[in-house]
Scaffold this motif. Structure first.
Motif, PDB file in Angstrom:
ATOM      1  N   ASP A 165       0.653   3.984  -2.968  1.00  0.00           N
ATOM      2  CA  ASP A 165       0.323   5.367  -2.613  1.00  0.00           C
ATOM      3  C   ASP A 165       1.381   6.332  -3.142  1.00  0.00           C
ATOM      4  O   ASP A 165       1.059   7.424  -3.630  1.00  0.00           O
ATOM      5  CB  ASP A 165       0.191   5.513  -1.099  1.00  0.00           C
ATOM      6  N   ALA A 199       0.824  -1.211   0.000  1.00  0.00           N
ATOM      7  CA  ALA A 199       0.000   0.000   0.000  1.00  0.00           C
ATOM      8  C   ALA A 199       0.856   1.258   0.000  1.00  0.00           C
ATOM      9  O   ALA A 199       0.536   2.236  -0.691  1.00  0.00           O
ATOM     10  CB  ALA A 199      -0.929  -0.012   1.208  1.00  0.00           C
ATOM     11  N   ILE A 219      -4.996  -0.236  -5.547  1.00  0.00           N
ATOM     12  CA  ILE A 219      -5.072   0.065  -4.112  1.00  0.00           C
ATOM     13  C   ILE A 219      -6.317  -0.568  -3.505  1.00  0.00           C
ATOM     14  O   ILE A 219      -6.278  -1.117  -2.396  1.00  0.00           O
ATOM     15  CB  ILE A 219      -5.044   1.586  -3.885  1.00  0.00           C
ATOM     16  N   THR A 243       0.613   9.266  -5.915  1.00  0.00           N
ATOM     17  CA  THR A 243       0.927  10.675  -5.680  1.00  0.00           C
ATOM     18  C   THR A 243       1.726  11.260  -6.839  1.00  0.00           C
ATOM     19  O   THR A 243       1.459  12.377  -7.310  1.00  0.00           O
ATOM     20  CB  THR A 243       1.712  10.829  -4.365  1.00  0.00           C
TER      21      THR A 243
END
Length: 224
Positions: free
Chosen positions: A189, A185, A213, A193
């Protein structure tokens, strides 16, 4: 070739193939059959065929390019390494993973000898090696390849380039296969981003990472 490469980047594969074939014809008329710029155009035609899923045609183009580049530039020229990398990708897509890894090893050796350890071209072969190793369950070896590729890309491109995010996603996939969902995760992430900072919200890499995700959250309850 610039127009064809732009079309390729936009996933306009039919248009790119037509453009590259026109360039190839023009270069053959100008230089004859044996010239590095002819080999370059042949390689680009191969890339288009591969993107269209026409692997036999792609392999034919890559082999022709390889023969020309080896004869014209020498077996240890970095452009030969680039073509070997593409041939390895075709072998990998056909499930011939041991053969692909052997070819990638040759490509990586040539590139490192010609370009050094920190050139962006090195990272492309490292990622391809990691992908094949991951598919064969050799996760530790795959992780080592991805980690080195990440270092090279961050040094060459900075930490917020989409190509850097791609490697974070690759590392996340390794963590998922190991059921290390928390670490997966984190990597996804990080990739999301970066993608969002550079790409539109409806870009496939953004939407695909969002789906991944969600899958991490679901699979965490299923993995045993």
């Amino acid at each position: 070739l610039r127009m064809g490469k732009l079309q390729l980047a936009r996933a306009e594969h039919d248009a790119a193939l037509s453009t590259f074939k026109d360039v190839l014809g023009a270069r053959r008329a100008l230089y004859g059959g044996s010239h590095p710029e002819v080999a370059e155009a042949i390689h680009c035609v191969g890339v288009c065929h591969a993107k269209r899923g026409e692997m036999s045609d792609a392999m034919g183009a890559y082999k022709e390019c390889y023969a020309k580049r080896t004869a014209l530039l020498g077996a240890d020229h970095p452009d030969v390494g680039v073509t070997l990398n593409s041939i390895g990708a075709i072998q990998a897509s056909a499930g011939r993973r041991d053969r692909a890894l052997s070819i990638y090893d040759d490509a990586l050796r040539i590139k490192k000898e010609a370009l050094g350890d920190d050139h962006i071209e090195i990272s492309r072969t490292l990622v391809n090696q990691g992908s094949v190793l991951a598919k064969t369950g050799r996760y530790s070896e795959a992780m080592a390849k991805y980690t080195e590729a990440l270092r090279v890309r961050q040094e060459c491109l900075g930490t917020r380039h989409p190509a850097v995010a791609d490697v974070h996603s690759n590392i996340g996939n390794i963590h998922m296969r190991r059921c290390a969902f928390g670490e997966a995760a984190v990597r996804f992430d990080m990739a999301l981003t970066i993608y969002r900072s550079k790409l539109a919200e409806d870009h496939p890499k953004v939407t695909g990472t969002l789906r991944t995700i969600e899958r991490v959250k679901r699979d965490e309850q299923l993995c045993v």
